[in-house]
Design a protein around this motif. Structure first.
Motif, PDB file in Angstrom:
ATOM      1  N   SER A  36      -9.889   3.743  -6.088  1.00 42.14           N
ATOM      2  CA  SER A  36      -9.767   4.771  -6.281  1.00 42.14           C
ATOM      3  C   SER A  36      -9.104   5.230  -7.475  1.00 42.14           C
ATOM      4  O   SER A  36      -8.072   4.860  -7.926  1.00 42.14           O
ATOM      5  CB  SER A  36     -10.215   5.649  -5.013  1.00 42.14           C
ATOM      6  N   PRO A  37      -9.869   6.169  -7.906  1.00 42.90           N
ATOM      7  CA  PRO A  37      -9.067   7.415  -9.429  1.00 42.90           C
ATOM      8  C   PRO A  37      -7.979   7.696  -8.499  1.00 42.90           C
ATOM      9  O   PRO A  37      -6.718   7.890  -9.023  1.00 42.90           O
ATOM     10  CB  PRO A  37      -9.903   8.255  -9.134  1.00 42.90           C
ATOM     11  N   LEU A  38      -7.912   8.193  -7.178  1.00 42.93           N
ATOM     12  CA  LEU A  38      -6.365   8.544  -6.609  1.00 42.93           C
ATOM     13  C   LEU A  38      -5.466   7.000  -7.127  1.00 42.93           C
ATOM     14  O   LEU A  38      -4.365   7.981  -7.282  1.00 42.93           O
ATOM     15  CB  LEU A  38      -6.662   8.942  -5.104  1.00 42.93           C
ATOM     16  N   SER A  39      -5.665   5.924  -6.100  1.00 37.10           N
ATOM     17  CA  SER A  39      -4.957   5.250  -6.353  1.00 37.10           C
ATOM     18  C   SER A  39      -4.169   4.824  -8.013  1.00 37.10           C
ATOM     19  O   SER A  39      -3.132   4.798  -7.575  1.00 37.10           O
ATOM     20  CB  SER A  39      -5.280   3.905  -6.217  1.00 37.10           C
ATOM     21  N   VAL A  40      -4.852   4.985  -8.383  1.00 39.65           N
ATOM     22  CA  VAL A  40      -4.477   4.959 -10.445  1.00 39.65           C
ATOM     23  C   VAL A  40      -3.738   6.524 -10.667  1.00 39.65           C
ATOM     24  O   VAL A  40      -2.868   6.108 -11.144  1.00 39.65           O
ATOM     25  CB  VAL A  40      -6.366   4.912 -11.242  1.00 39.65           C
ATOM     26  N   ALA A  41      -3.977   7.497 -10.277  1.00 41.29           N
ATOM     27  CA  ALA A  41      -3.138   7.907 -10.164  1.00 41.29           C
ATOM     28  C   ALA A  41      -2.001   7.974 -10.047  1.00 41.29           C
ATOM     29  O   ALA A  41      -0.913   8.840 -10.462  1.00 41.29           O
ATOM     30  CB  ALA A  41      -3.417   9.637  -9.880  1.00 41.29           C
ATOM     31  N   ALA A  42      -1.503   7.456  -8.532  1.00 43.42           N
ATOM     32  CA  ALA A  42      -0.514   7.496  -7.976  1.00 43.42           C
ATOM     33  C   ALA A  42       0.356   6.178  -8.560  1.00 43.42           C
ATOM     34  O   ALA A  42       1.520   6.287  -8.489  1.00 43.42           O
ATOM     35  CB  ALA A  42      -0.620   6.563  -6.427  1.00 43.42           C
ATOM     36  N   MET A  43      -0.514   5.537  -9.203  1.00 47.40           N
ATOM     37  CA  MET A  43       0.429   4.161  -9.745  1.00 47.40           C
ATOM     38  C   MET A  43       1.360   5.034 -11.315  1.00 47.40           C
ATOM     39  O   MET A  43       1.993   5.263 -11.637  1.00 47.40           O
ATOM     40  CB  MET A  43      -0.435   3.346 -10.205  1.00 47.40           C
ATOM     41  N   LEU A  44       0.217   6.063 -11.237  1.00 49.27           N
ATOM     42  CA  LEU A  44       0.944   6.628 -12.950  1.00 49.27           C
ATOM     43  C   LEU A  44       1.933   7.713 -12.459  1.00 49.27           C
ATOM     44  O   LEU A  44       2.723   7.829 -13.434  1.00 49.27           O
ATOM     45  CB  LEU A  44      -0.727   7.479 -13.693  1.00 49.27           C
ATOM     46  N   ALA A  45       1.658   8.963 -11.019  1.00 49.57           N
ATOM     47  CA  ALA A  45       2.721   9.401 -10.691  1.00 49.57           C
ATOM     48  C   ALA A  45       4.272   8.583 -10.740  1.00 49.57           C
ATOM     49  O   ALA A  45       5.143   8.866 -11.168  1.00 49.57           O
ATOM     50  CB  ALA A  45       2.100  10.074  -9.330  1.00 49.57           C
ATOM     51  N   CYS A  46       4.407   7.100 -10.037  1.00 54.48           N
ATOM     52  CA  CYS A  46       5.169   6.310  -9.575  1.00 54.48           C
ATOM     53  C   CYS A  46       6.129   6.266 -11.320  1.00 54.48           C
ATOM     54  O   CYS A  46       7.110   6.545 -11.283  1.00 54.48           O
ATOM     55  CB  CYS A  46       4.485   5.323  -9.404  1.00 54.48           C
ATOM     56  N   ALA A  47       5.036   5.859 -11.937  1.00 51.73           N
ATOM     57  CA  ALA A  47       5.287   5.569 -13.488  1.00 51.73           C
ATOM     58  C   ALA A  47       6.339   6.464 -14.619  1.00 51.73           C
ATOM     59  O   ALA A  47       6.936   6.544 -14.870  1.00 51.73           O
ATOM     60  CB  ALA A  47       4.975   4.918 -14.734  1.00 51.73           C
ATOM     61  N   ARG A  48       5.369   7.972 -13.939  1.00 53.97           N
ATOM     62  CA  ARG A  48       6.445   9.110 -14.620  1.00 53.97           C
ATOM     63  C   ARG A  48       7.411   9.586 -14.087  1.00 53.97           C
ATOM     64  O   ARG A  48       8.334   9.631 -14.898  1.00 53.97           O
ATOM     65  CB  ARG A  48       4.370  10.098 -14.399  1.00 53.97           C
ATOM     66  N   ILE A  49       7.628   9.043 -12.759  1.00 50.44           N
ATOM     67  CA  ILE A  49       8.595   9.511 -12.245  1.00 50.44           C
ATOM     68  C   ILE A  49       9.880   8.412 -12.773  1.00 50.44           C
ATOM     69  O   ILE A  49      11.264   9.077 -12.289  1.00 50.44           O
ATOM     70  CB  ILE A  49       8.772  10.544 -11.280  1.00 50.44           C
ATOM     71  N   GLY A  50       9.454   7.123 -13.113  1.00 49.61           N
ATOM     72  CA  GLY A  50      10.300   6.178 -13.309  1.00 49.61           C
ATOM     73  C   GLY A  50      10.330   5.204 -11.699  1.00 49.61           C
ATOM     74  O   GLY A  50      11.645   4.570 -12.140  1.00 49.61           O
ATOM     75  N   ALA A  51       9.710   5.125 -10.797  1.00 47.06           N
ATOM     76  CA  ALA A  51       9.960   5.158  -9.641  1.00 47.06           C
ATOM     77  C   ALA A  51       9.191   3.233  -9.657  1.00 47.06           C
ATOM     78  O   ALA A  51       7.930   2.621 -10.474  1.00 47.06           O
ATOM     79  CB  ALA A  51       9.843   5.150  -8.710  1.00 47.06           C
ATOM     80  N   VAL A  52       9.567   2.493  -9.188  1.00 50.91           N
ATOM     81  CA  VAL A  52       9.085   0.607  -9.505  1.00 50.91           C
ATOM     82  C   VAL A  52       8.794   1.041  -8.124  1.00 50.91           C
ATOM     83  O   VAL A  52       8.135   1.141  -7.357  1.00 50.91           O
ATOM     84  CB  VAL A  52      10.005  -0.490  -8.701  1.00 50.91           C
ATOM     85  N   HIS A  53       6.823   0.448  -8.675  1.00 51.82           N
ATOM     86  CA  HIS A  53       5.424   0.734  -7.790  1.00 51.82           C
ATOM     87  C   HIS A  53       5.250  -0.697  -7.727  1.00 51.82           C
ATOM     88  O   HIS A  53       4.896  -1.858  -8.092  1.00 51.82           O
ATOM     89  CB  HIS A  53       5.071   1.946  -7.549  1.00 51.82           C
ATOM     90  N   THR A  54       4.442  -1.440  -6.381  1.00 51.11           N
ATOM     91  CA  THR A  54       3.789  -2.359  -6.152  1.00 51.11           C
ATOM     92  C   THR A  54       2.430  -2.115  -5.613  1.00 51.11           C
ATOM     93  O   THR A  54       2.659  -0.858  -4.094  1.00 51.11           O
ATOM     94  CB  THR A  54       4.341  -3.548  -5.266  1.00 51.11           C
ATOM     95  N   VAL A  55       1.339  -2.627  -5.725  1.00 50.10           N
ATOM     96  CA  VAL A  55       0.279  -1.746  -5.178  1.00 50.10           C
ATOM     97  C   VAL A  55      -0.289  -2.877  -3.773  1.00 50.10           C
ATOM     98  O   VAL A  55      -0.016  -4.379  -4.139  1.00 50.10           O
ATOM     99  CB  VAL A  55      -1.108  -2.031  -6.121  1.00 50.10           C
ATOM    100  N   ILE A  56      -0.278  -2.646  -3.002  1.00 46.92           N
ATOM    101  CA  ILE A  56      -1.367  -3.580  -1.763  1.00 46.92           C
ATOM    102  C   ILE A  56      -2.469  -2.735  -1.182  1.00 46.92           C
ATOM    103  O   ILE A  56      -2.576  -1.749  -1.245  1.00 46.92           O
ATOM    104  CB  ILE A  56      -0.299  -3.026  -0.797  1.00 46.92           C
ATOM    105  N   PHE A  57      -3.202  -3.805  -1.357  1.00 50.42           N
ATOM    106  CA  PHE A  57      -4.611  -4.080  -0.880  1.00 50.42           C
ATOM    107  C   PHE A  57      -4.415  -4.331   0.536  1.00 50.42           C
ATOM    108  O   PHE A  57      -3.915  -4.891   1.304  1.00 50.42           O
ATOM    109  CB  PHE A  57      -5.559  -4.169  -2.002  1.00 50.42           C
ATOM    110  N   ALA A  58      -5.837  -3.542   1.512  1.00 53.82           N
ATOM    111  CA  ALA A  58      -5.973  -4.027   2.730  1.00 53.82           C
ATOM    112  C   ALA A  58      -6.070  -5.046   2.933  1.00 53.82           C
ATOM    113  O   ALA A  58      -6.254  -5.463   4.084  1.00 53.82           O
ATOM    114  CB  ALA A  58      -7.068  -2.636   3.539  1.00 53.82           C
ATOM    115  N   GLY A  59      -7.037  -6.516   1.868  1.00 56.28           N
ATOM    116  CA  GLY A  59      -6.721  -7.675   2.039  1.00 56.28           C
ATOM    117  C   GLY A  59      -5.754  -8.851   2.640  1.00 56.28           C
ATOM    118  O   GLY A  59      -5.525  -9.712   2.336  1.00 56.28           O
ATOM    119  N   PHE A  60      -4.571  -7.596   2.468  1.00 58.10           N
ATOM    120  CA  PHE A  60      -2.848  -8.657   2.654  1.00 58.10           C
ATOM    121  C   PHE A  60      -2.782  -9.430   3.212  1.00 58.10           C
ATOM    122  O   PHE A  60      -2.577  -8.197   4.825  1.00 58.10           O
ATOM    123  CB  PHE A  60      -1.727  -7.881   1.380  1.00 58.10           C
TER     124      PHE A  60
END
Length: 68
Positions: free
Chosen positions: A32-56
């Motif tokens: 969703s757009p919110l998940s894109v914003a969450a990824m960008l927010a992590c990048a903005r503050i320099g946090a390493v992030h991984t994205v996990i979807f419900a199918g894993f």
């Protein structure tokens, strides 16, 4: 402009909860757009992030978090 505003608000929220540059964040959200914003927010503050979807599977989820 709306995406930037949402990204900045999420970045400030992450900082409020103690997330700093270099911290690891796992984002467990639907696509969703919110998940894109969450990824960008992590990048903005320099946090390493991984994205996990419900199918894993549980093993795949644990592996992604450990690899992060």
């Amino acid at each position: 402009r709306e995406l930037l505003d949402l990204t900045c608000r999420l970045a400030n929220t992450l900082k409020k909860y103690g997330i700093q540059k270099g911290d690891k964040v796992a984002i467990y959200m639907s696509v969703s757009p919110l998940s894109v914003a969450a990824m960008l927010a992590c990048a903005r503050i320099g946090a390493v992030h991984t994205v996990i979807f419900a199918g894993f599977s549980a093993e795949s989820l644990a592996g992604r978090i450990m690899d992060c």
